[in-house]
Design a protein around this motif. Sequence first.
Motif, PDB file in Angstrom:
ATOM      1  N   ASP A 183     -37.340  -4.398  32.471  1.00  0.00           N
ATOM      2  CA  ASP A 183     -37.824  -3.244  33.232  1.00  0.00           C
ATOM      3  C   ASP A 183     -38.995  -2.610  32.469  1.00  0.00           C
ATOM      4  N   SER A 184     -40.171  -3.202  32.633  1.00  0.00           N
ATOM      5  CA  SER A 184     -41.335  -2.751  31.875  1.00  0.00           C
ATOM      6  C   SER A 184     -41.820  -1.373  32.315  1.00  0.00           C
ATOM      7  N   ILE A 185     -41.638  -1.037  33.585  1.00  0.00           N
ATOM      8  CA  ILE A 185     -42.084   0.281  34.079  1.00  0.00           C
ATOM      9  C   ILE A 185     -41.293   1.395  33.412  1.00  0.00           C
ATOM     10  N   LYS A 186     -39.962   1.230  33.400  1.00  0.00           N
ATOM     11  CA  LYS A 186     -39.123   2.241  32.763  1.00  0.00           C
ATOM     12  C   LYS A 186     -39.380   2.293  31.262  1.00  0.00           C
ATOM     13  N   ALA A 187     -39.593   1.120  30.661  1.00  0.00           N
ATOM     14  CA  ALA A 187     -39.853   1.065  29.218  1.00  0.00           C
ATOM     15  C   ALA A 187     -41.141   1.809  28.871  1.00  0.00           C
ATOM     16  N   GLN A 188     -42.162   1.630  29.687  1.00  0.00           N
ATOM     17  CA  GLN A 188     -43.424   2.314  29.440  1.00  0.00           C
ATOM     18  C   GLN A 188     -43.258   3.828  29.574  1.00  0.00           C
ATOM     19  N   THR A 189     -42.436   4.248  30.534  1.00  0.00           N
ATOM     20  CA  THR A 189     -42.171   5.683  30.707  1.00  0.00           C
ATOM     21  C   THR A 189     -41.470   6.266  29.480  1.00  0.00           C
ATOM     22  N   ILE A 190     -40.449   5.548  28.985  1.00  0.00           N
ATOM     23  CA  ILE A 190     -39.725   5.998  27.797  1.00  0.00           C
ATOM     24  C   ILE A 190     -40.682   6.089  26.608  1.00  0.00           C
ATOM     25  N   TRP A 191     -41.549   5.097  26.485  1.00  0.00           N
ATOM     26  CA  TRP A 191     -42.508   5.086  25.373  1.00  0.00           C
ATOM     27  C   TRP A 191     -43.427   6.308  25.444  1.00  0.00           C
ATOM     28  N   GLU A 193     -42.988   9.220  27.079  1.00  0.00           N
ATOM     29  CA  GLU A 193     -42.313  10.514  27.000  1.00  0.00           C
ATOM     30  C   GLU A 193     -41.713  10.799  25.625  1.00  0.00           C
ATOM     31  N   HIS A 194     -41.233   9.764  24.942  1.00  0.00           N
ATOM     32  CA  HIS A 194     -40.473  10.006  23.714  1.00  0.00           C
ATOM     33  C   HIS A 194     -41.134   9.474  22.445  1.00  0.00           C
ATOM     34  N   VAL A 195     -42.108   8.586  22.575  1.00  0.00           N
ATOM     35  CA  VAL A 195     -42.818   8.123  21.384  1.00  0.00           C
ATOM     36  C   VAL A 195     -44.157   8.830  21.268  1.00  0.00           C
ATOM     37  N   GLU A 196     -44.966   8.735  22.308  1.00  0.00           N
ATOM     38  CA  GLU A 196     -46.302   9.323  22.245  1.00  0.00           C
ATOM     39  C   GLU A 196     -46.254  10.853  22.266  1.00  0.00           C
ATOM     40  N   GLN A 197     -45.493  11.432  23.189  1.00  0.00           N
ATOM     41  CA  GLN A 197     -45.479  12.890  23.318  1.00  0.00           C
ATOM     42  C   GLN A 197     -44.806  13.571  22.129  1.00  0.00           C
ATOM     43  N   ASN A 198     -43.859  12.880  21.474  1.00  0.00           N
ATOM     44  CA  ASN A 198     -43.187  13.461  20.305  1.00  0.00           C
ATOM     45  C   ASN A 198     -43.820  13.012  18.989  1.00  0.00           C
ATOM     46  N   ASN A 199     -44.942  12.278  19.093  1.00  0.00           N
ATOM     47  CA  ASN A 199     -45.674  11.825  17.909  1.00  0.00           C
ATOM     48  C   ASN A 199     -44.804  11.034  16.942  1.00  0.00           C
ATOM     49  N   LEU A 200     -43.946  10.180  17.499  1.00  0.00           N
ATOM     50  CA  LEU A 200     -43.131   9.310  16.659  1.00  0.00           C
ATOM     51  C   LEU A 200     -43.960   8.107  16.216  1.00  0.00           C
ATOM     52  N   THR A 201     -43.667   7.610  15.037  1.00  0.00           N
ATOM     53  CA  THR A 201     -44.371   6.430  14.514  1.00  0.00           C
ATOM     54  C   THR A 201     -43.532   5.196  14.795  1.00  0.00           C
ATOM     55  N   PRO A 202     -43.998   4.311  15.661  1.00  0.00           N
ATOM     56  CA  PRO A 202     -43.211   3.106  15.978  1.00  0.00           C
ATOM     57  C   PRO A 202     -43.058   2.221  14.752  1.00  0.00           C
ATOM     58  N   ASP A 203     -41.914   1.551  14.650  1.00  0.00           N
ATOM     59  CA  ASP A 203     -41.711   0.609  13.559  1.00  0.00           C
ATOM     60  C   ASP A 203     -41.727  -0.824  14.093  1.00  0.00           C
ATOM     61  N   ALA A 204     -41.546  -1.782  13.179  1.00  0.00           N
ATOM     62  CA  ALA A 204     -41.637  -3.200  13.552  1.00  0.00           C
ATOM     63  C   ALA A 204     -40.587  -3.582  14.589  1.00  0.00           C
ATOM     64  N   LEU A 205     -39.371  -3.031  14.448  1.00  0.00           N
ATOM     65  CA  LEU A 205     -38.302  -3.382  15.378  1.00  0.00           C
ATOM     66  C   LEU A 205     -38.611  -2.910  16.789  1.00  0.00           C
ATOM     67  N   LEU A 206     -39.168  -1.716  16.911  1.00  0.00           N
ATOM     68  CA  LEU A 206     -39.483  -1.189  18.233  1.00  0.00           C
ATOM     69  C   LEU A 206     -40.540  -2.046  18.927  1.00  0.00           C
ATOM     70  N   TYR A 207     -41.516  -2.516  18.181  1.00  0.00           N
ATOM     71  CA  TYR A 207     -42.528  -3.397  18.778  1.00  0.00           C
ATOM     72  C   TYR A 207     -41.909  -4.728  19.221  1.00  0.00           C
ATOM     73  N   THR A 208     -40.949  -5.235  18.473  1.00  0.00           N
ATOM     74  CA  THR A 208     -40.255  -6.459  18.882  1.00  0.00           C
ATOM     75  C   THR A 208     -39.594  -6.260  20.246  1.00  0.00           C
ATOM     76  N   VAL A 209     -38.950  -5.106  20.416  1.00  0.00           N
ATOM     77  CA  VAL A 209     -38.275  -4.803  21.679  1.00  0.00           C
ATOM     78  C   VAL A 209     -39.280  -4.729  22.828  1.00  0.00           C
ATOM     79  N   MET A 210     -40.420  -4.081  22.593  1.00  0.00           N
ATOM     80  CA  MET A 210     -41.421  -3.951  23.647  1.00  0.00           C
ATOM     81  C   MET A 210     -41.998  -5.313  24.039  1.00  0.00           C
ATOM     82  N   ILE A 211     -42.225  -6.183  23.055  1.00  0.00           N
ATOM     83  CA  ILE A 211     -42.714  -7.531  23.358  1.00  0.00           C
ATOM     84  C   ILE A 211     -41.695  -8.278  24.222  1.00  0.00           C
ATOM     85  N   LYS A 212     -40.408  -8.146  23.877  1.00  0.00           N
ATOM     86  CA  LYS A 212     -39.358  -8.809  24.649  1.00  0.00           C
ATOM     87  C   LYS A 212     -39.293  -8.283  26.082  1.00  0.00           C
TER      88      LYS A 212
END
Length: 311
Positions: A183-191, A193-212
């Motif tokens: 569900d890439s649409i929902k994943a992009q929304t979560i990213w 709302e909760h990563v960009e807007q909260n200024n979180l720094t993504p780690d290697a594991l999170l990028y693995t999940v997004m690629i999958k």
Amino acid sequence: FDCFDDCMTATKLKTLCSFLQRRWQQSSTRKAQTPLVRNKMKDYQAQKCVLRDVDKTKNGLVGNDMYAAQRRGISKCESANELRQLLLQHEDENMDISVYTLAIQKAGTFKNIGLCLFVMERMHRKRIPPTVELCNVLFHAFKLNDRMDLTEKYLHEMVHVWMLQPNIITVTAILSSYAKRGDSIKAQTIWTEHVEQNNLTPDALLYTVMIKIFGQSGDTHAAYGWYQKMIAQGISPNIRHQNALLKAYVDNNEIEKALSFKHEMEKAGTTLNSIGYIIFIAFYLKDSPWFNPKQSLELLQECLRKHGVRN
């Protein structure tokens, strides 16, 4: 000092006395304050002993000792039913947040979401506020049991009811739930709302999940985009990222891109591990225009030469 009359717990008394002691040590007139502070400290010690005796009389154990015993009991449970019975036995006892967190984690490993919700309901009844760490464990349990509906519900409660801000572990646990469905649409929304807007720094594991997720959705171009975005952030790709991208290409029958990326890996000094070989072996064995058992056998032999029979 009037605050002493309003303190109901040893914790509050200890906090106040620590504050007074610091102020006394910093003060230039500490000699004049010494008798007063010392008398109040004696009152604090006396009240603390009374509170401790009350707890010991009620529970046999007190504070951290009682919570440690509860955690040990939960850790020893070997079934969901055993865990439920243990929680019912301790219904009248106080439990701290670490005990509830462990109970939810254990219930999740038993794949019993009903028991997870039972623990959450007990916390609500006893007015124990959740923590971010407990929410992370809860979302992981939902992921193990493929309960996207509950993930979305409790994410809303976490943010809007409990007023907690998700961290990277929270986001990773939530997005991992979307990986199977792609569900890439929902994943992009979560990213957003909760990563960009909260200024979180993504780690290697999170990028693995997004690629999958984007590979599972069929958007291999976006999956490669996440791979490049990770590198631009300064995170060096590891074999997990590369396997995730290879699998995205292979699952979408884009074997040319998979082979091209494999060549790119080799130029960078990285070779396929056993999982990478399995991705290609499975591709050449599935019913498709690229069905090639001979190629699969050759890859298997190459894998065994490089990684051994054990792998």
